[in-house]
Design a protein around this motif. Structure first.
Motif, short mmCIF file in Angstrom:
data_model
loop_
_atom_site.label_atom_id
_atom_site.label_comp_id
_atom_site.label_asym_id
_atom_site.label_seq_id
_atom_site.Cartn_x
_atom_site.Cartn_y
_atom_site.Cartn_z
N ARG A 256 0.84 -1.21 0.00
CA ARG A 256 0.00 0.00 0.00
C ARG A 256 0.87 1.26 0.00
NH1 ARG A 256 -5.41 -1.47 1.69
NH2 ARG A 256 -5.46 -3.50 2.75
N LYS A 284 -8.19 -5.56 -3.68
CA LYS A 284 -8.51 -5.21 -2.29
C LYS A 284 -8.51 -6.45 -1.40
CE LYS A 284 -12.12 -3.27 0.71
NZ LYS A 284 -11.10 -2.74 1.65
N GLU A 285 -9.09 -7.53 -1.89
CA GLU A 285 -9.13 -8.77 -1.12
C GLU A 285 -7.71 -9.26 -0.80
OE1 GLU A 285 -10.53 -13.45 -1.72
OE2 GLU A 285 -11.05 -11.91 -3.20
N ASP A 288 -6.08 -6.92 1.77
CA ASP A 288 -6.70 -7.10 3.09
C ASP A 288 -6.28 -8.43 3.72
OD1 ASP A 288 -7.96 -4.68 2.80
OD2 ASP A 288 -9.93 -5.52 2.32
N GLU A 323 -5.89 2.78 -0.15
CA GLU A 323 -6.95 1.84 -0.51
C GLU A 323 -7.19 1.89 -2.01
OE1 GLU A 323 -8.48 -0.41 1.10
OE2 GLU A 323 -8.26 0.08 3.23
N PRO A 324 -7.40 0.74 -2.65
CA PRO A 324 -7.74 0.75 -4.08
C PRO A 324 -9.10 1.38 -4.30
CG PRO A 324 -7.93 -1.48 -3.18
CD PRO A 324 -7.33 -0.63 -2.10
N ASP A 325 -9.27 1.96 -5.48
CA ASP A 325 -10.53 2.67 -5.75
C ASP A 325 -11.64 1.75 -6.24
OD1 ASP A 325 -9.83 2.08 -8.36
OD2 ASP A 325 -9.36 4.14 -8.92
N GLY A 326 -11.36 0.47 -6.36
CA GLY A 326 -12.38 -0.48 -6.77
C GLY A 326 -12.46 -0.71 -8.26
N ASN A 328 -11.14 -1.91 -11.98
CA ASN A 328 -10.37 -3.07 -12.43
C ASN A 328 -10.10 -2.92 -13.92
OD1 ASN A 328 -9.07 -5.61 -12.12
ND2 ASN A 328 -10.87 -6.64 -12.97
#
Length: 415
Positions: A256, A284-285, A288, A323-326, A328
């Motif tokens: 990160r 993200k998975e 995390d 954090e990733p912005d979601g 892809n």
């Protein structure tokens, strides 16, 4: 025996730290044997590591038989040349019956019992054979790599040496295990633009509550845990190692933080088609899960400190810095200026030259503490052969002593 066939009680295949540890014990027990090495003794430390490679475990864990680390920095991390000097010093510490540049090309059962071994064009008969060639023979590169534009330079982690080796431009690193994460840092420090495909590898902190995490885990007897008692049992062998580094005294590798500083993070690479990389929606998975593993290790250390009444500094919980912005979005390699791809997705073992019934349906060797069901046939130096350290400087001596006891029929104490 066939004409010109030579006989010897024990043959060891592989002249790395595992095979030579086995030889050390057999020399001490005065058991006649020979070590066949296709290249040179412990060559992989010199030939298959990048220039800035260093240990990720502290020097005090280097415990080859009769040759523990004796330097001035037991809690430091040897760099590449120091590691080479250490293993060369081990080889020089005794006189192993080593045949370098002698590849073993065939092992079969012998009609007179034991095994027929063909090495360097010669045929041998041995009652005992120890396979110590490791599990990292064939570099893994996906089949679709051959369809990528040849203008994009491709290299596997075992062939990476430094950033200057790569053409100017951005680099796509595929795989976030120990090698991938450390190579990303190596490239980043050389001010290269880097994109990283993040897989499921876990991470661990370098230091926690005033000590190296390895020191805590050693006190907690984690390194004495056998695969038979591991919660995953044989599944422990399939787990990817935690990424961390010993570089410049050791520190965390927080992907990160790399992202915050400009490294492009993506999910697991699914394919590259027409020079466009496509990723699984798992960034993200994966981040995390890696953080959770790290947090769980810290919790186990906290519990140990509390249970033993140890006074240790406290440490605030980790807070993600990015954090990733979601999204892809596929990555157009040429538009992103990527001129190199670094494959850091591991190796496969190659046992095609062994024709002995010691493999399961998936062509994986089956053993218990390195002992197979084929009388006198053994494996040594593989991950979690018996403990976490089985394939490392820290645990291979114990495994070699055990196999020496199986060969000699008497107790062989660990050096």
């Amino acid at each position: 025996m066939t004409q010109n066939e030579k006989s010897i009680p024990v043959i060891i295949v592989g002249g790395g730290q595992a095979g030579l540890s086995m030889s050390w014990y057999l020399c001490r027990e005065k058991v006649e044997h020979i070590v066949f090495e296709a290249k040179t003794a412990c060559h992989s430390w010199d030939d298959e590591r990048w220039d800035n490679f260093c240990l990720v475990t502290p020097n005090w864990q280097c415990e080859l038989p009769g040759h523990p680390y004796k330097g001035k920095d037991p809690h430091g991390f040897m760099v590449k040349q120091e590691i080479i000097d250490y293993v060369k010093g081990f080889v020089a510490s005794f006189n192993p019956p080593l045949r370098e540049h002698t590849a073993v090309t065939s092992i079969t059962r012998h009609e007179g019992g034991g095994y027929r071994v063909v090495a360097g064009g010669e045929t041998w008969h041995a009652k005992h054979v120890v396979i110590a060639s490791g599990a990292y023979q064939d570099a893994v590169i996906p089949g679709y790599a051959s369809a990528i534009d040849p203008a994009i330079h491709q290299v596997h982690s075992q062939d990476y040496r430094n950033a200057a080796q790569l053409p100017e431009g951005a680099v796509l690193v595929v795989g976030s295990g120990q090698s991938g994460a450390q190579i990303v840092e190596d490239l980043f420090l050389e001010k290269r633009k880097v994109h990283l495909c993040v897989g499921s590898a876990p991470r661990v902190s370098r230091f926690y509550r005033g000590r190296d995490v390895v020191d805590w885990l050693a006190d907690m007897h984690f390194y004495d845990l056998t695969v038979d008692n591991h919660p995953l049992r044989d599944g422990a062998r399939d787990k990817t190692n935690h990424y961390v580094t010993g570089r410049n005294g050791g520190h965390d590798l927080d992907l990160r933080l790399f992202a915050k500083k400009g490294v492009g993070l993506h999910g697991t690479l699914e394919t590259i088609r027409d020079e466009v990389a496509h990723f699984a929606p798992d960034l993200k998975e994966n981040l995390d899960d890696a953080d959770k593993t790290n947090a769980d290790i810290k919790k186990s250390i906290d519990a140990y400190i509390a249970r033993e009444g140890i006074t240790a500094p406290t440490e605030a919980p980790y807070v993600p810095v990015w954090e990733p912005d979601g999204s892809n979005t596929p990555l157009d390699l040429k538009a992103a200026g990527i001129t190199s791809i670094l494959w850091c997705i591991g190796f496969r073992p190659n046992y095609r030259w062994i024709d002995v019934p010691v493999f399961n349906g998936a062509n994986k060797p089956v053993w218990h503490r390195g002992v197979t069901d084929a009388p006198g046939f053994y494996f040594l130096g593989l991950p979690w052969l018996h403990t976490w350290g089985s394939g490392r400087f820290s645990g291979v001596s114990r495994d070699a002593a055990w196999l020496a006891s199986q060969i000699t029929g008497k107790d062989v104490p660990v050096a």
